[in-house]
Design a protein around this motif. Sequence first.
Motif, PDB file in Angstrom:
ATOM      1  N   ARG A 336       0.821  -1.202   0.000  1.00 48.26           N
ATOM      2  CA  ARG A 336       0.000   0.000   0.000  1.00 48.26           C
ATOM      3  C   ARG A 336       0.858   1.257   0.000  1.00 48.26           C
ATOM      4  N   ARG A 339       2.519   1.863  -3.370  1.00 43.79           N
ATOM      5  CA  ARG A 339       1.590   2.476  -4.317  1.00 43.79           C
ATOM      6  C   ARG A 339       1.471   3.971  -4.067  1.00 43.79           C
ATOM      7  N   ALA A 340       1.377   4.298  -2.780  1.00 44.06           N
ATOM      8  CA  ALA A 340       1.239   5.715  -2.428  1.00 44.06           C
ATOM      9  C   ALA A 340       2.469   6.493  -2.897  1.00 44.06           C
ATOM     10  N   VAL A 342       4.448   5.818  -5.507  1.00 43.12           N
ATOM     11  CA  VAL A 342       4.403   5.999  -6.957  1.00 43.12           C
ATOM     12  C   VAL A 342       3.373   7.074  -7.317  1.00 43.12           C
ATOM     13  N   ALA A 343       2.198   6.981  -6.702  1.00 42.90           N
ATOM     14  CA  ALA A 343       1.132   7.936  -7.006  1.00 42.90           C
ATOM     15  C   ALA A 343       1.575   9.349  -6.654  1.00 42.90           C
ATOM     16  N   ASP A 347       1.798  12.705  -9.159  1.00 46.35           N
ATOM     17  CA  ASP A 347       1.003  13.907  -8.976  1.00 46.35           C
ATOM     18  C   ASP A 347       0.481  13.977  -7.554  1.00 46.35           C
ATOM     19  N   LEU A 349      -1.384  16.248  -6.083  1.00 42.56           N
ATOM     20  CA  LEU A 349      -2.798  16.620  -5.920  1.00 42.56           C
ATOM     21  C   LEU A 349      -3.703  15.420  -6.165  1.00 42.56           C
ATOM     22  N   ALA A 350      -3.417  14.712  -7.268  1.00 44.23           N
ATOM     23  CA  ALA A 350      -4.254  13.555  -7.581  1.00 44.23           C
ATOM     24  C   ALA A 350      -4.148  12.518  -6.460  1.00 44.23           C
ATOM     25  N   ALA A 351      -2.926  12.299  -5.975  1.00 45.67           N
ATOM     26  CA  ALA A 351      -2.748  11.318  -4.908  1.00 45.67           C
ATOM     27  C   ALA A 351      -3.521  11.736  -3.662  1.00 45.67           C
ATOM     28  N   THR A 352      -3.464  13.014  -3.337  1.00 42.59           N
ATOM     29  CA  THR A 352      -4.210  13.503  -2.174  1.00 42.59           C
ATOM     30  C   THR A 352      -5.698  13.222  -2.331  1.00 42.59           C
ATOM     31  N   SER A 353      -6.224  13.504  -3.527  1.00 38.32           N
ATOM     32  CA  SER A 353      -7.664  13.271  -3.717  1.00 38.32           C
ATOM     33  C   SER A 353      -8.026  11.806  -3.562  1.00 38.32           C
ATOM     34  N   MET A 354      -7.068  10.923  -3.834  1.00 38.05           N
ATOM     35  CA  MET A 354      -7.349   9.488  -3.666  1.00 38.05           C
ATOM     36  C   MET A 354      -7.312   9.083  -2.191  1.00 38.05           C
ATOM     37  N   GLY A 355      -6.832   9.985  -1.332  1.00 35.49           N
ATOM     38  CA  GLY A 355      -6.776   9.648   0.084  1.00 35.49           C
ATOM     39  C   GLY A 355      -5.367   9.415   0.589  1.00 35.49           C
ATOM     40  N   VAL A 356      -4.351   9.786  -0.209  1.00 33.19           N
ATOM     41  CA  VAL A 356      -2.970   9.610   0.244  1.00 33.19           C
ATOM     42  C   VAL A 356      -2.573  10.802   1.117  1.00 33.19           C
ATOM     43  N   ASN A 357      -2.108  10.496   2.320  1.00 35.63           N
ATOM     44  CA  ASN A 357      -1.624  11.548   3.202  1.00 35.63           C
ATOM     45  C   ASN A 357      -0.172  11.829   2.826  1.00 35.63           C
TER      46      ASN A 357
END
Lengths: 497, 234
Positions: A336, A339-340, A342-343, A347, A349-357
């Motif tokens: 997990r 993945r965070a 790489v995301a 990007d 911003l995109a990662a944040t919107s997916m829930g990545v802190n």
Amino acid sequence: MKQKILANAEIAAIVLIGFIALITGGWSVLILTVVAGALVGAAAPPNRAGVLRALIVGALTALIIVAVTFLHNAYITQLPKQDAIPVGALQPTTYGLALLLGIVVAVLVAALRAHPNKQRGRTGLLILVLFFAVIFPFFEQSVQLFWANAVIVSMIFTLQALGLNIVAGYAGLLDLGYVAFFAIGGYTIAFLNSPQFNLNVSFWLIIWIAAAAAALFGFILGAPVIPLRGDYLAIVTLGFGEIVPIVFKNLEAVKIHEPVTAIFAALFNKPEWVRCLVGCTEPVNITNGTQGITPIGRPELFGVKFMTGQYIPWYFLILAMLLLSVFFISRLRSSRIGRAWVAMREDELAATSMGVNIVRTKLTAFILGAMFSGFAGAFYGSYVSFISPDAFDFSISVIVLCMVILGGTGSITGVILGGLIIKMSDLLFLDKFQTVLGGVLQATIFQSVKSQAMTNFLESLFNASQYKLLLFGLILVLMMRFRPQGLVPSASEDAIT
Amino acid sequence: MLQVKDVHTYYGNIHALKGISLNVNQGEVVTLIGSNGAGKTTTLRTIQGLLRPRTGSITLNGEELTQVPAHLITTKGLSQSPEGRLIFTRMTVLENLEMGAFARSDKDGIQRDLERVFTTFPRLKERVKQRAGTLSGGEQQMLAMGRALMSNPKVLLLDEPSMGLAPILVEQIFDIIRELNQQGTTILLVEQNAQAALQVAHRAYVLETGKITISGDAKELLEDPRVIEAYLGL
Ligand SMILES: Nc1ncnc2c1ncn2[C@@H]1O[C@H](COP(=O)(O)OP(=O)(O)OP(=O)(O)O)[C@@H](O)[C@H]1O
Ligand SMILES: [Mg+2]
């Protein structure tokens, strides 16, 4: 477009390994053809045509290396001031064997990469690599190559580079003071298992304490800085990397006064009021200053004692640690948090919107990286059995960063390759080059120079070891300019998960 | 359901949103149209928590969102297919979709939503193993929408899903939006393509330099002379 006969990567590999063969010569030919064969096989496209190509290019490469080695053995060993190489033992059959091994390895690697069942192909590759890794130290010892020390230290540094790769490669953080964590690991073992405090904690326990101590400092340093934007982390780590060795240097005569009484004593000008807390009768010597701490405890495993000059146990211990680390990191990468990473690197911003802190994800990477460095530091301390502040200067941070960038930021294979190339050059190849260059100069220019002062000047002018840092800096710049993705681009590894 | 009240957002000193209020009800498609630089993307980013409004409130089913950390907004039931798609190009299609469910832990629910995304976008199912960066523009847009759906949002935010696509693909994307809505997804749609957006939407807001100037029933706006002149270009 005109079809190139050799790809740039193949040319680079041939030139580099050919050059190493030229300056080392002797029995190293067997190692070099195998390494070159593996690289050629890995560079070939993973299909039938690729195997054929590996056969042809592998044969060509092995031939060049053998020819160059022959040149070395025949001519360079005749120059003045050369290391004595037991060339006499090198029969024509040795050259033939080197040639054959190079070709076989090239074809085997290419074929395994082209294997229709990817999982099996990869297992095969792993077995092949392990096979050569296991026989290497025995071969090295039996022909007296004197590479073992350089290889072991290179592997310790590669362990560090793998850690920095998490920080810089996966999380995209610039850590310019990575050496600090290495130093913390080194001093941890020096404190816990040496005559300094007369402690004798088990090595197997200390490596974890060292990793934990480095991780703790990573947290203390990273937690306040990582949430800030931009280059603050680079600046703060740069400072930390400078401060840590200086602190270790200065903790040799510690005497601490109780602060409140000290203030009153100063105010009323009554020095006798000062209460002393630590080091009252005699200042406490914690780190032994620039003298350093020695000897440092060695591990013991199944009755085998690890000792100076006995390289084989050390080699296998560190090889095992390296393999374990690679396994751990590749598991981490497909987890997990991986993945965070790489995301996040793609990007934020995109990662944040997916829930990545983002902050926590970066901090985790930073701490893990610090942990690896501390771990490597403990091994290093135990292996060289001597720790001093000078062993941890800024150049180490630069060299480890160099390994990561040369190999390919974010790529495990690349970083291992980069680590071995850079540190082996640092410890071995540059010195060999120096010897050969010195011989050539002696045989040519120096003969006509009469004054001793002039000879001395020329000798130091052509001292390759002096240009080490310049050379590594140059590698950094050239890689950034021409191949920013490194020797093994990490993109080629992403698809694996 | 989603309620935005008098929101002011700044980029440094630039006053980008000057008091936006809008609401989206359960089951609706609401569209936000406006010319370049009007503040549409800024509005969506503010709702998503990626930008903090200086004043104003944003609530979802009555729960205040402006104080929720950005990475937790998705767990509250909002997700977005952002402008420019911002898919993770180095990951495979499947990995991108899994990233969409990053904040979830209900395995069964995730599997169900994955099936649903594949039914809606069969093209994605054919390409699960493909690296996302090698998808065509239309497929990337589908992936961005599919990824947003993977968090099973209460309200789906779409920022210019038709941008840069060939007319036939644009039509397809709007069909999918209609279909998703018929299956029960509530949608806030930002579009430059006002004509198409107004045709799928129930209600619409027109945004001009950070302010809502016109709002109302989508069908009525299609006939509003101000809208026709400025945005439908007829
Ligand atoms: N990061 C930023 N820094 C400063 N100003 C910004 C930033 N992002 C957007 N702006 C400004 O805020 C205003 C609104 O921008 P926004 O991206 O929300 O417009 P938009 O309606 O989405 O336009 P488009 O239809 O072109 O996407 C513009 O004037 C823009 O220049
Ligand atoms: Mg926009």
